[in-house]
Structure formats: C-alpha cells, structure tokens
Scaffold this active site. Sequence first.
Site, mmCIF file in Angstrom:
data_model
loop_
_atom_site.group_PDB
_atom_site.id
_atom_site.type_symbol
_atom_site.label_atom_id
_atom_site.label_comp_id
_atom_site.label_asym_id
_atom_site.label_seq_id
_atom_site.Cartn_x
_atom_site.Cartn_y
_atom_site.Cartn_z
ATOM 1 N N PRO A 137 42.772 36.511 34.754
ATOM 2 C CA PRO A 137 42.961 37.917 34.291
ATOM 3 C C PRO A 137 42.156 38.737 34.656
ATOM 4 O O PRO A 137 40.901 38.765 34.882
ATOM 5 C CB PRO A 137 42.898 37.921 32.623
ATOM 6 C CG PRO A 137 41.958 36.476 32.442
ATOM 7 C CD PRO A 137 42.260 35.639 33.628
ATOM 8 N N ASN A 138 42.655 40.074 35.142
ATOM 9 C CA ASN A 138 42.123 41.072 35.712
ATOM 10 C C ASN A 138 41.544 41.165 37.060
ATOM 11 O O ASN A 138 41.181 42.061 37.815
ATOM 12 C CB ASN A 138 40.848 41.915 34.833
ATOM 13 C CG ASN A 138 41.584 42.056 33.268
ATOM 14 O OD1 ASN A 138 42.328 42.701 32.978
ATOM 15 N ND2 ASN A 138 40.619 41.466 32.430
ATOM 16 N N ARG A 161 38.652 48.043 39.246
ATOM 17 C CA ARG A 161 37.992 47.672 38.150
ATOM 18 C C ARG A 161 36.732 47.550 38.298
ATOM 19 O O ARG A 161 35.830 46.775 38.993
ATOM 20 C CB ARG A 161 38.535 46.431 37.459
ATOM 21 C CG ARG A 161 37.656 46.015 36.173
ATOM 22 C CD ARG A 161 38.220 44.540 35.874
ATOM 23 N NE ARG A 161 37.520 44.237 34.709
ATOM 24 C CZ ARG A 161 37.212 42.956 34.381
ATOM 25 N NH1 ARG A 161 37.343 42.024 35.222
ATOM 26 N NH2 ARG A 161 36.436 42.735 33.401
ATOM 27 N N TYR A 182 32.043 44.547 40.400
ATOM 28 C CA TYR A 182 32.840 43.917 41.039
ATOM 29 C C TYR A 182 32.879 44.147 42.525
ATOM 30 O O TYR A 182 33.709 43.195 43.121
ATOM 31 C CB TYR A 182 34.151 43.488 40.745
ATOM 32 C CG TYR A 182 33.965 43.129 39.058
ATOM 33 C CD1 TYR A 182 33.569 41.627 38.890
ATOM 34 C CD2 TYR A 182 34.320 43.624 38.065
ATOM 35 C CE1 TYR A 182 33.644 41.106 37.537
ATOM 36 C CE2 TYR A 182 34.063 43.361 36.593
ATOM 37 C CZ TYR A 182 33.882 41.933 36.394
ATOM 38 O OH TYR A 182 33.575 41.553 35.177
ATOM 39 N N ASN A 226 38.617 31.282 39.918
ATOM 40 C CA ASN A 226 37.952 32.386 39.259
ATOM 41 C C ASN A 226 38.690 32.606 37.926
ATOM 42 O O ASN A 226 39.596 33.317 38.062
ATOM 43 C CB ASN A 226 37.954 33.614 39.839
ATOM 44 C CG ASN A 226 36.961 34.748 39.034
ATOM 45 O OD1 ASN A 226 36.700 34.577 38.116
ATOM 46 N ND2 ASN A 226 36.531 35.570 40.133
ATOM 47 N N ALA A 261 37.790 36.019 32.032
ATOM 48 C CA ALA A 261 37.482 35.942 30.902
ATOM 49 C C ALA A 261 37.544 34.605 30.176
ATOM 50 O O ALA A 261 37.135 34.277 29.315
ATOM 51 C CB ALA A 261 37.949 37.288 30.032
ATOM 52 N N GLU A 300 34.425 26.354 40.221
ATOM 53 C CA GLU A 300 34.474 27.687 39.453
ATOM 54 C C GLU A 300 33.669 28.661 40.097
ATOM 55 O O GLU A 300 32.623 28.369 40.550
ATOM 56 C CB GLU A 300 33.944 27.348 38.049
ATOM 57 C CG GLU A 300 34.277 28.721 37.019
ATOM 58 C CD GLU A 300 33.067 28.253 35.710
ATOM 59 O OE1 GLU A 300 32.916 29.271 35.036
ATOM 60 O OE2 GLU A 300 33.071 27.215 35.526
ATOM 61 N N HIS A 345 32.651 33.060 40.119
ATOM 62 C CA HIS A 345 32.567 34.277 39.478
ATOM 63 C C HIS A 345 31.829 35.359 40.412
ATOM 64 O O HIS A 345 30.900 35.062 41.076
ATOM 65 C CB HIS A 345 31.788 34.255 38.220
ATOM 66 C CG HIS A 345 32.475 33.368 37.167
ATOM 67 N ND1 HIS A 345 33.563 33.673 36.453
ATOM 68 C CD2 HIS A 345 32.128 32.085 36.857
ATOM 69 C CE1 HIS A 345 33.676 32.987 35.501
ATOM 70 N NE2 HIS A 345 33.340 31.697 35.821
ATOM 71 N N ARG A 381 24.445 38.830 32.456
ATOM 72 C CA ARG A 381 25.255 39.904 31.972
ATOM 73 C C ARG A 381 25.207 39.731 30.437
ATOM 74 O O ARG A 381 24.447 39.097 29.764
ATOM 75 C CB ARG A 381 26.698 39.897 32.342
ATOM 76 C CG ARG A 381 26.767 40.285 33.876
ATOM 77 C CD ARG A 381 28.026 40.265 34.577
ATOM 78 N NE ARG A 381 28.949 41.358 33.942
ATOM 79 C CZ ARG A 381 30.370 41.494 33.972
ATOM 80 N NH1 ARG A 381 30.708 40.717 34.723
ATOM 81 N NH2 ARG A 381 30.915 42.279 33.251
#
Length: 148
Positions: free
Chosen positions: A9-10, A17, A22, A74, A77, A98, A100, A107
């Site tokens: 998502p996103n 964004r 990012y 990736n 969330a 995985e 990110h 964060r």
Amino acid sequence: MKLLVLNGPNLNRLGKREPEVYGAETLADVENHLQKIASEHLVDISFYQSNTEGALIDKIHECEDNGFDGIIFNPGAYTHTSIAIRDAIASINVPVIEIHISNVHSREPFRHTSLIAPVCIGQLTGFGTGGYELALQAFLLRRKGVRL
C-alpha cells in the site's frame, strides 16, 4: 532466474508522498532501474503493486505456482499489521527479501516490529530506493551459490 518485485500500500504514491521520507523517485523509476540491471544479468523480473492485502497474498501464492525464484517485497504498512501476509509467505517455498525505503527503526515505535521479517531470508531498511537494487544483488549472489 525469475523474480517478482512486490509493493504494498501507498507505494504507488512514491515521488509524491512524503518526499522528505521516501525521496523523489517514482515507482516507475525504481522499476525501470531494476529492469535494466535484471536484463544485464539475464533475470526475468516482474513487478506488481497493490493497496489491497488479498491481492498481495494472491501474488505471493502465484509465485510458487509459477516457478519464481524469489520475491523482493516492500509490504508497506502491512509489515506491522498483516498476519495474513506473514502466513502467505510462510506457506510458500520461495525466498522473500523484505525491504523498506526509510529506516523503520528510526521512525515511530509502531514501525519497529515486522510481522514479515521472521519468514523472510533477510530485511533491508533505510537505504532509500537503493534497497531494491541491494535485494536484487542478494538474489544474484544466491544464484552463484553464496549462502545468505
């Protein structure tokens, strides 16, 4: 070698964004860069992005059914919330890395725990969009027999 780059998502909003977190690259930029590297190494690479948990799970299952050698994932969330995606990865015999873009450990505290990491062969976090290339390089090393 056949790889899938899977984005949750996103990630379709990359470049728009929160560019301070990012970066300015779009998902298409990332895909074009990876395609070039994959072509140089005779890797068949596919790309898929969805904001929907079930669609991501279906794609994970399809990787095993269609003979993929690895997944660069990736999960966005869903990393922190999706037991279903974790179980989908655990149910297949295809290695997953995985990734990110941001350093999730620097964060918000809710981002510090990955439900996905325990069923992946590795995790890359905080290397910007370069993490995708690092994951591809890791799969190339595996192809050469380097144990990761």
